[in-house]
Design an enzyme around this catalytic site. Structure first.
Site, PDB file in Angstrom:
ATOM      1  N   PHE A   1       2.046  -3.408   3.898  1.00 58.22           N
ATOM      2  CA  PHE A   1       2.400  -4.707   4.477  1.00 58.22           C
ATOM      3  C   PHE A   1       3.897  -4.952   4.287  1.00 58.22           C
ATOM      4  CE2 PHE A   1      -1.862  -7.267   4.293  1.00 58.22           C
ATOM      5  CZ  PHE A   1      -2.401  -6.410   5.220  1.00 58.22           C
TER       6      PHE A   1
ATOM      7  N   LYS B   1      -9.535   7.797   2.939  1.00 52.15           N
ATOM      8  CA  LYS B   1     -10.005   6.412   2.785  1.00 52.15           C
ATOM      9  C   LYS B   1     -11.390   6.233   3.395  1.00 52.15           C
ATOM     10  CE  LYS B   1      -5.486   4.096   2.562  1.00 52.15           C
ATOM     11  NZ  LYS B   1      -4.556   5.217   2.833  1.00 52.15           N
TER      12      LYS B   1
ATOM     13  N   CYS C   1       0.798  -1.222   0.000  1.00 51.59           N
ATOM     14  CA  CYS C   1       0.000   0.000   0.000  1.00 51.59           C
ATOM     15  C   CYS C   1       0.833   1.275   0.000  1.00 51.59           C
ATOM     16  CB  CYS C   1      -0.945  -0.018   1.196  1.00 51.59           C
ATOM     17  SG  CYS C   1      -1.934  -1.524   1.246  1.00 51.59           S
TER      18      CYS C   1
ATOM     19  N   HIS D   1      -9.863   1.627   0.527  1.00 51.17           N
ATOM     20  CA  HIS D   1      -8.414   1.452   0.428  1.00 51.17           C
ATOM     21  C   HIS D   1      -8.076   0.843  -0.927  1.00 51.17           C
ATOM     22  CE1 HIS D   1      -4.336   0.999   1.290  1.00 51.17           C
ATOM     23  NE2 HIS D   1      -4.365   0.273   2.396  1.00 51.17           N
TER      24      HIS D   1
ATOM     25  N   GLU E   1      -0.622   5.007  14.014  1.00 50.50           N
ATOM     26  CA  GLU E   1      -0.319   6.240  13.287  1.00 50.50           C
ATOM     27  C   GLU E   1      -0.537   7.463  14.176  1.00 50.50           C
ATOM     28  OE1 GLU E   1      -1.022   8.348   8.942  1.00 50.50           O
ATOM     29  OE2 GLU E   1      -2.373   6.739   9.567  1.00 50.50           O
TER      30      GLU E   1
ATOM     31  N   HIS F   1      -2.517   7.810   6.585  1.00 53.94           N
ATOM     32  CA  HIS F   1      -2.743   6.508   5.967  1.00 53.94           C
ATOM     33  C   HIS F   1      -4.132   6.027   6.356  1.00 53.94           C
ATOM     34  CE1 HIS F   1      -1.763   2.742   4.102  1.00 53.94           C
ATOM     35  NE2 HIS F   1      -1.855   2.065   5.231  1.00 53.94           N
TER      36      HIS F   1
END
Length: 417
Positions: A403, A339, A167, A344, A318, A307
């Site tokens: 990831f 998002k 991502c 996403h 975060e 994010h």
């Protein structure tokens, strides 16, 4: 001296619209592009996760004719349409040969690439035989062909490749394009990311990892970053392409300048295959490196596009990372997650969010975090809940994490002429 790098064009294909203008209007309105999954069925999988940020009403024409489109996976088609939109935004006549091909490059990332083509071809080969596999199967599905197809159509002969970092892929693409111009490898870059993998196998994988949201009764509210009731991310698709130019070249051709990129930071968590460390240490390091690259103090940042995936662990990590980097200034920052509106888009998300940040700087509007109705007390920042905010912005950062522990931070500034 490193060249200054500006954004002169933004193109998008998203659940809110098939161009940047429609997407930006949806973002400003706080509209959800999330709904029930329609593009595939999920036999044997819990129905409550059949939620998606789907691109709607998409056609690659007139950018691509039908014959060419049939030879490309959807992720490549999204990239080409977004690139055409970006070129028009930058003052060109669409996806045409560029004026200086040797000084123009393309870097376009993706997390999953041609998963739809891979699944369809595997099914066909099993049922009808390997001799039925198309000669276009490989170039339809490999990840670097989004970048390659844009290069072919623009004649760009500069740097061309595809970062793959889950991502964070398209933030890596934009950051590397920024560096390519800074160091003199190109004067213009088309950079971003794209994703089209709403497939049974991807849902099965993310469901097995317990990563997906599950508010099937009200799918438009399923993506709820920083909310106490968040349950996971909404699987999405789409992409974005930015036109980056060195400032001198942009001024020479009278290009519209939306924003300036001033820094880029990246790091690795070196911790876990999917989860961030609870203290957000890797994300904090990426933000610190982004600020150092930009040569600015934390107090100069006015907005963070987070994010913000709507996962219980990720949003909290975060938040802690932001507090770790910005200290007392964190309470004066606006932070939001787009998002919440588009889901996403995996490897395409960061490029969409970077484009949103450029438009936010240009228009003085901070995007909202929608569906934030029951704030998590441990997520205690100003997340611009539910309604966009008119506010002049000076410096914004856009975070994207992937990831494997890939962390990226892009730093942009309002261009003052």
């Amino acid at each position: 001296m490193a060249r200054r790098v500006v954004i002169t064009g933004v193109g998008m294909v998203t659940p809110l619209g098939n161009n940047a203008a429609d997407t930006w209007e949806g973002v400003k309105a706080g509209r959800s592009g999330v709904g029930r999954l329609t593009k595939c069925e999920l036999p044997g999988i819990a129905p409550e996760i059949a939620i998606a940020g789907e691109v709607k009403g998409f056609s690659p024409e007139p950018v691509l004719d039908r014959k060419d489109a049939r030879r490309m996976d959807w992720f490549i088609q999204y990239a080409l349409v977004a690139a055409d939109d970006a070129m028009r935004s930058a003052g060109f006549d669409g996806l045409q040969p560029v004026p200086d091909p040797d000084e123009t490059g393309t870097i376009v990332g993706s997390g999953m690439g041609g998963l739809i083509s891979i699944m369809e071809t595997a099914d066909m080969a099993r049922d009808k035989g390997l001799n039925r596999v198309s000669p276009f199967f490989i170039p339809a599905s490999i990840i670097n062909l989004a970048s390659g197809q844009i290069a072919i159509r623009t004649g760009a002969r500069g740097p061309s490749y595809a970062p793959v970092s889950a991502c964070a892929s398209s933030n890596h693409a934009i950051g590397e394009a920024f560096h390519a111009i800074q160091r003199g490898d190109a004067r213009m870059m088309l950079a971003g990311g794209t994703e089209a993998c709403l497939t049974p196998i991807s849902y099965a994988g993310f469901a097995a990892a317990r990563a997906l949201a599950n508010q099937y009764d009200a799918p438009e509210t399923a993506s709820r970053p920083f909310d106490r009731r968040r349950s996971g991310f909404v699987h999405g698709e789409g992409g974005g392409i930015l036109v980056l130019e060195d400032l001198e070249s942009a001024r020479e051709r009278g290009a519209p300048i939306l924003a300036e990129i001033i820094g880029f930071g990246m790091s690795a968590d070196a911790f876990h295959i999917t989860a961030p460390p609870e203290d957000g240490g890797g994300a904090a390091l990426a933000m610190k490196r982004g600020l150092r690259s930009a040569g600015i103090a934390p107090e100069e940042v006015t907005y963070i596009n987070a994010h913000g995936t709507s996962t219980p662990v990720g949003d909290l990590a975060e938040t802690r990372a932001i507090r770790r980097v910005f200290g007392a200034h964190a309470d004066r920052l606006a932070v939001s997650s787009t998002k919440s509106m588009i889901g996403h888009a995996l490897g395409g998300s960061a490029s969409i969010e970077a484009g949103v940040c450029a438009l936010a700087l240009r228009h003085g509007v901070i995007p909202p975090t929608i569906n934030l109705t029951d704030p998590d007390p441990e997520c205690d920042l100003d997340y611009v809940p539910n309604t966009a905010r008119d506010q002049a912005l000076d410096v914004v950062i856009s975070n994207s994490f992937g990831f494997g522990g890939a962390n990226t931070t892009l730093v942009m500034r309002r261009f003052d002429g």
